[in-house]
Write a protein that holds these residues in place. Structure first.
Motif, PDB file in Angstrom:
ATOM      1  N   GLY A 241       0.859  -1.507  -0.321  1.00  0.00           N
ATOM      2  CA  GLY A 241       0.211   0.204   0.139  1.00  0.00           C
ATOM      3  C   GLY A 241       0.743   1.515  -0.339  1.00  0.00           C
ATOM      4  N   THR A 242       2.243   1.016   0.287  1.00  0.00           N
ATOM      5  CA  THR A 242       2.933   1.865   0.272  1.00  0.00           C
ATOM      6  C   THR A 242       3.609   2.696  -1.020  1.00  0.00           C
ATOM      7  N   ARG A 243       3.704   3.564  -1.930  1.00  0.00           N
ATOM      8  CA  ARG A 243       3.602   3.466  -2.976  1.00  0.00           C
ATOM      9  C   ARG A 243       5.089   4.785  -3.021  1.00  0.00           C
ATOM     10  N   VAL A 244       5.736   5.380  -1.845  1.00  0.00           N
ATOM     11  CA  VAL A 244       6.843   6.937  -2.147  1.00  0.00           C
ATOM     12  C   VAL A 244       7.602   5.253  -1.682  1.00  0.00           C
ATOM     13  N   PRO A 245       8.531   6.203  -2.638  1.00  0.00           N
ATOM     14  CA  PRO A 245       9.977   5.294  -2.803  1.00  0.00           C
ATOM     15  C   PRO A 245      10.892   5.972  -1.918  1.00  0.00           C
TER      16      PRO A 245
END
Length: 306
Positions: A241-245
Motif C-alpha cells: 500500500g506504500t507508493r512513496v519511494p
C-alpha cells in the motif's frame, strides 16, 4: 469402452511456514509461527490473505542461516501453529471483529501459547494488533524493548499511537525503543525516548551504524521485534500500500536484522503483506525471508553453537 478407474486422491497437507510441522496446540517448543489473518481498514486492504501467501512462497525458500553454519531448524524446535481463529464468538454480534474483539482474541491466544512455549513469531495482522501482542509478551517478561521497522505512519494506524499506548500500559520501556525506516520524518515522538532512524539518517549511518545504535539502545533487555514490510522501497515490496519511494532495500532490511542475534529477543511479528496488491508475490517472498532471518537470529540469541 473400458472404464479407467480414477486415481485415489491423497489429502494435501495444509501449507506451513518453510514446511515446518503443523501443531495447533504446541507445548515446550522454542518458537511457534502463528498466522493472523486480519484485514484492517485503511490504505492496505487484503492483509488477511498475507499469512497464507507467505507460507506458500516460503516452501521454496532456503533454510534460514544455512549459509552461516547448521540449518536453523536443526538448532531450535520450531512448529507452525496455524492461524488465530478470529471468528466472532457470537454470530448475532460482531464482537470478534470489532476494535476490542480481535485484539482481545489475539492476546488470549498468545498468552496461552507463551505459558507453554518460549516465543512466537506472528505472520500478518495489522499494526493495531501490536499492542495486543505486547500485552501477552510483557505479561511474561515485564516491560520490553521495542525494535520497530516501518515506513511513515499511516493516518489510520499511526505507529506513534501504538507506542504511546504500549508505554502508557507499561508494556514497553520508553528508553529502549528504536524505530527504523520512517520516511518524511514521520510523526513526532510523543511517547518520548525513542531512537528514530528515518531513511535519511539510516542512509548516513549504513547497516553497520544502524545496528550499532540498536545494540547500544536496547542492550540485553528483552526485546520485541516488529517488522512492517512497508519499510522496504516499493520496488522490493509493492504489495504493502506504500507508493512513496526511498525505503530500505531488501539487503538493508535483512542486514540490520542480523543484529537481533546479539540481543535478547522474546517475540516477533512480520506484518503488512497484501497479496491482492502484488500479483508477482515478491512482497510475500521478502516477508518469508525476513521471518526466516528472525528465526535464525533467535537461534543465535540463545547462544547455540553454530
Amino acid at each position: 469402452m473400458e472404464r479407467i478407474a480414477s486415481p485415489v486422491r491423497s489429502r494435501a497437507r495444509p501449507p506451513t511456514f518453510m514446511r515446518l510441522p503443523l501443531d495447533r496446540d504446541p507445548t515446550a517448543r522454542d518458537l511457534v509461527v502463528l498466522g493472523v489473518p486480519y484485514d484492517e481498514s485503511g490504505r492496505c486492504p487484503g492483509t488477511r490473505l498475507g499469512p497464507d501467501a507467505v507460507r506458500s512462497v516460503s516452501a521454496l525458500a532456503h533454510v534460514p542461516g544455512a549459509d552461516r553454519g547448521p540449518g536453523t531448524f536443526d538448532l531450535v524446535d520450531c512448529v507452525d501453529g496455524g492461524d488465530v481463529d478470529l471468528t466472532p464468538p457470537d454470530p448475532d454480534t460482531d464482537t470478534g471483529r470489532g476494535p476490542g474483539g480481535v485484539p482481545e482474541t489475539l492476546y488470549r491466544r498468545l498468552s496461552h501459547l507463551l505459558t507453554g512455549n518460549a516465543t512466537v513469531l506472528l505472520l500478518g495482522g495489522g499494526r493495531s494488533l501490536t499492542v495486543a501482542a505486547l500485552r501477552a509478551v510483557a505479561e511474561r517478561h515485564g516491560p520490553v524493548a521495542l525494535l520497530h521497522l516501518a515506513a511513515d505512519p499511516a493516518e489510520d494506524h499511526p505507529e506513534d499511537e501504538v507506542r504511546c499506548r504500549a508505554v502508557q500500559e507499561h508494556l514497553v520501556d520508553p528508553s529502549a525503543v528504536v524505530r527504523i525506516g520512517l520516511r518524511g520524518g514521520g510523526a513526532p515522538d510523543r511517547a518520548g525516548g525513542a531512537a528514530t532512524l528515518d531513511v535519511g539518517r539510516f542512509g548516513r549511518l549504513g547497516v553497520r551504524g544502524a545496528a550499532g545504535v540498536v545494540r547500544h539502545r536496547i542492550g540485553r533487555r528483552p526485546v520485541y521485534v516488529s517488522v512492517a514490510v512497508d519499510v522496504a522501497d516499493p520496488a522490493f515490496a509493492p504489495g504493502t500500500g506504500t507508493r512513496v519511494p526511498g525505503g530500505l532495500t531488501s539487503r538493508e532490511i535483512l542486514g540490520v536484522l542480523r543484529c537481533v542475534g546479539d540481543l535478547c529477543p522474546v517475540g516477533f511479528e512480520v506484518t503488512g503483506v497484501s497479496p491482492p496488491q502484488d500479483r508477482s508475490g515478491i512482497t510475500a517472498a521478502l516477508a518469508a525471508e525476513i521471518a526466516g532471518e528472525l528465526i535464525h537470529e533467535y537461534a543465535r540469541a540463545q547462544r547455540i553453537p553454530m
